[in-house]
Design an enzyme around this catalytic site. Structure first.
Site, PDB file in Angstrom:
ATOM      1  N   THR A   3      15.884  14.549 -19.078  1.00 20.50           N
ATOM      2  CA  THR A   3      15.321  15.841 -19.462  1.00 20.50           C
ATOM      3  C   THR A   3      16.114  16.987 -19.074  1.00 20.50           C
ATOM      4  O   THR A   3      16.341  16.874 -17.741  1.00 20.50           O
ATOM      5  CB  THR A   3      14.028  15.961 -18.753  1.00 20.50           C
ATOM      6  N   ARG A  41     -16.064  25.627 -38.466  1.00 21.86           N
ATOM      7  CA  ARG A  41     -15.906  24.610 -39.771  1.00 21.86           C
ATOM      8  C   ARG A  41     -17.584  24.266 -40.029  1.00 21.86           C
ATOM      9  O   ARG A  41     -18.505  23.869 -39.388  1.00 21.86           O
ATOM     10  CB  ARG A  41     -15.249  23.352 -39.553  1.00 21.86           C
ATOM     11  N   GLU A 101       8.324   9.548 -16.420  1.00 19.94           N
ATOM     12  CA  GLU A 101       8.072   9.684 -14.988  1.00 19.94           C
ATOM     13  C   GLU A 101       7.300   8.630 -14.601  1.00 19.94           C
ATOM     14  O   GLU A 101       6.271   8.621 -13.457  1.00 19.94           O
ATOM     15  CB  GLU A 101       7.189  10.848 -14.676  1.00 19.94           C
TER      16      GLU A 101
END
Length: 585
Positions: A212, A321, A444
């Site tokens: 990373t 909705r 990790e």
């Protein structure tokens, strides 16, 4: 909008549940000439103000609006150069301008010297806005590792750059053939460090993968420095600091499912100059273990931020909705999903902040011991408490990372489900959140690694003291006492299950390691259920709403614990014994 002020549960933890007084007393000599604060109240006020502004403001009004564009554009790679999306560059500039890149670093290097719990809250807020940004913001552990273990010369050279945000870093651990087994790093297979006897300078050669921000300015590299025949496994590994140079070549960046704004690099070190951090041969056993634990808490906070964002997207959609003439949040199937999601998010938050506090107490106590005279009468008691905090932090860290990541994936899954077909489309943020969530229980240390790490400490009794203390509590509210009796029953079931696994023998009369590993996830899940139940009971004493949350969690927890215990104490090993028949050779 403000991602601190609009989060009532986060504010509840920060403003009512965190024991800032105990944390601050170990870190600062309030009232002394060297302390910038006049009172505990002032410290807490500063922490809350900063979480509000700049952190909550930046997250809501600048970082979150850029997240979709950053995800769409992603990082690019050409001729060995990694280019971040424009929005991510602007995010990093905003964090740098707000002086948020050295939160936990010492004040002598222009850091804020804030506790881990504050940094965890900041990481949660940033991750809710954009999970990819956390992979830069959450790498402040690189600077912390330098501050904790490097020489004064190295600290003076690099820490001011970390705190100002001028330097970015990466932890460079994983190798193509080693994966999670960092001790498997070999001399010739991947990467090694060589010391020139005349110049006393180190150089590193080899390949690292899945790094990373591997294009960062300062890399902490784990490499084999000792003879593999004499020092096998982790004993032969050291930690080195390597600056970005022509000898550090990014070969490619990965094309990933999610967190597109964060580059994941493959790096080749071509005899790159390196500086040893700490002592030779202790890279994995001490320095990287510390760094990984810090990273795991950061990922737990990242997962929590994604959880919060996903839940809010689901609730917003369900509130708006309409189907069959009414809002879909009025359908029991949907309302149950939303309740379960909300309770799960708050359960994760409870565990994550309990963990960060344990780490703060451990590190504060260790620092206090270092500053005390050898004949100080408080020393013995403080050393005892430090060992207790250490044992607690050691088990809570993997539990938090595992639980937060697993719940994050489940909440994102359910949030997308509530959106129906719309959730599968890029038109809605939940599609991005669903993809971003998936990495949290992989990097990790996978969930399986966290379970294994936590299981050994659970069996050793690292949580016994804390759980016993919880079980002895009584409450003024009789409803809470009734709930507490259910938790104590689950606690007894958990204890019996742990005893069963500890006593289980294999056919040769030795401790049955295979059975321990087979049942580890069930035992870990039971432990988390019981521990969080106690945490929620304590919260319920301070909030009527939290009483409902605790009730819901505990009513669901009790049958889960019974079911898991029945499996654990069955002695059944079908999954191992009949593996070939079921799965095939």
């Amino acid at each position: 909008m403000n991602f601190y002020l609009d989060n009532d549960d986060l504010r509840f933890h920060i403003e009512q549940m965190v024991d800032w007084t105990s944390i601050v007393e170990l870190r600062e000599e309030i009232g002394s000439e060297d302390c910038p604060y006049e009172s505990d109240e002032e410290v807490m006020e500063i922490y809350i103000d900063m979480l509000n502004d700049p952190i909550g403001e930046l997250a809501a009004n600048r970082i979150a609006p850029r997240a979709a564009e950053i995800d769409e554009k992603g990082c690019s790679f050409e001729n060995g150069v990694v280019t971040l999306p424009e929005g991510m560059v602007r995010n990093l500039e905003d964090l740098k301008d707000a002086q948020l890149m050295g939160i936990t670093l010492p004040a002598e290097y222009d850091g804020l010297n804030f506790p881990v719990t504050f940094y965890t809250a900041a990481t949660e807020i940033i991750s809710r806005a954009d999970a990819a940004l956390m992979n830069f913001f959450g790498l402040q552990g690189i600077g912390e590792t330098v501050a904790k273990f490097a020489s004064d010369e190295i600290k003076e050279q690099y820490l001011p750059g970390f705190t100002s945000g001028e330097l970015t870093g990466a932890m460079v651990l994983t190798e193509p053939d080693a994966g999670s087994d960092l001790s498997a790093i070999q001399t010739k297979a991947a990467i090694s460090a060589t010391l020139d006897a005349e110049t006393e300078e180190w150089t590193i050669r080899g390949t690292k993968r899945f790094i990373t921000n591997g294009c960062g300015d300062v890399l902490l590299v784990l490499a084999r420095s000792e003879d593999a025949k004499r020092f096998s496994g982790g004993r032969g590994l050291s930690l080195f600091l390597v600056e970005k140079s022509d000898a550090v070549k990014v070969r490619r960046i990965e094309t990933k499912m999610g967190i597109h704004g964060s580059p994941t690099c493959e790096i080749y070190f071509d005899d790159a100059k390196a500086v040893l951090i700490g002592q030779r041969g202790r890279g994995l056993t001490r320095y990287v273990n510390w760094l990984m634990n810090a990273a795991r808490l950061a990922v737990a906070a990242q997962a929590l931020g994604i959880c919060e964002a996903a839940f809010r997207e689901a609730k917003k959609y369900a509130d708006e909705r309409e189907q069959f003439g009414k809002k879909i949040n009025q359908f029991p199937a949907i309302s149950e999903m939303l309740v379960d999601m909300k309770v799960s998010v708050e359960a994760v938050r409870s565990l994550v902040y309990a963990t960060s506090q344990a780490i703060d107490m451990q590190e504060g106590a260790e620092a206090k011991i270092d500053s005390m005279e050898k004949d100080d009468t408080r020393l013995s008691d403080l050393k005892t408490k430090t060992r207790e905090y250490s044992r607690l932090a050691e088990v809570l860290t993997p539990l938090s990372k595992y639980y937060a990541a697993e719940v994050c994936n489940r909440v994102a899954y359910d949030a997308l489900q509530i959106h129906g077909g719309n959730g599968y489309m890029k038109d809605y943020p939940i599609e991005r959140l669903y993809r971003d969530a998936r990495i949290t229980n992989i990097y990790e240390g996978t969930s399986q690694i966290q379970i294994d790490w936590a299981m050994s400490r659970i069996l050793r009794g690292n949580l016994n003291g804390a759980l016993t203390e919880f079980s002895e509590q009584t409450y003024e509210d009789e409803d809470l006492n009734t709930l507490a009796s259910e938790v104590r029953k689950a606690h007894e079931i958990l204890s019996a299950s742990i005893e069963y696994v500890n006593d289980k023998k294999d056919s040769e009369g030795s401790r049955d390691a295979d059975y321990r590993n087979l049942t580890a996830r069930k035992v870990v899940d039971m432990t988390i259920d019981v521990y969080i139940s106690y945490l929620l009971l304590n919260q319920a004493e301070k909030s009527a709403r939290k009483k409902s949350v605790a009730k819901k969690f505990i009513k669901d927890m009790a049958p889960r614990v019974e079911m898991n215990s029945e499996y654990v104490m069955s002695g059944d090993k079908t999954a191992i014994e009949d593996f070939e028949e079921i799965v095939g050779v």
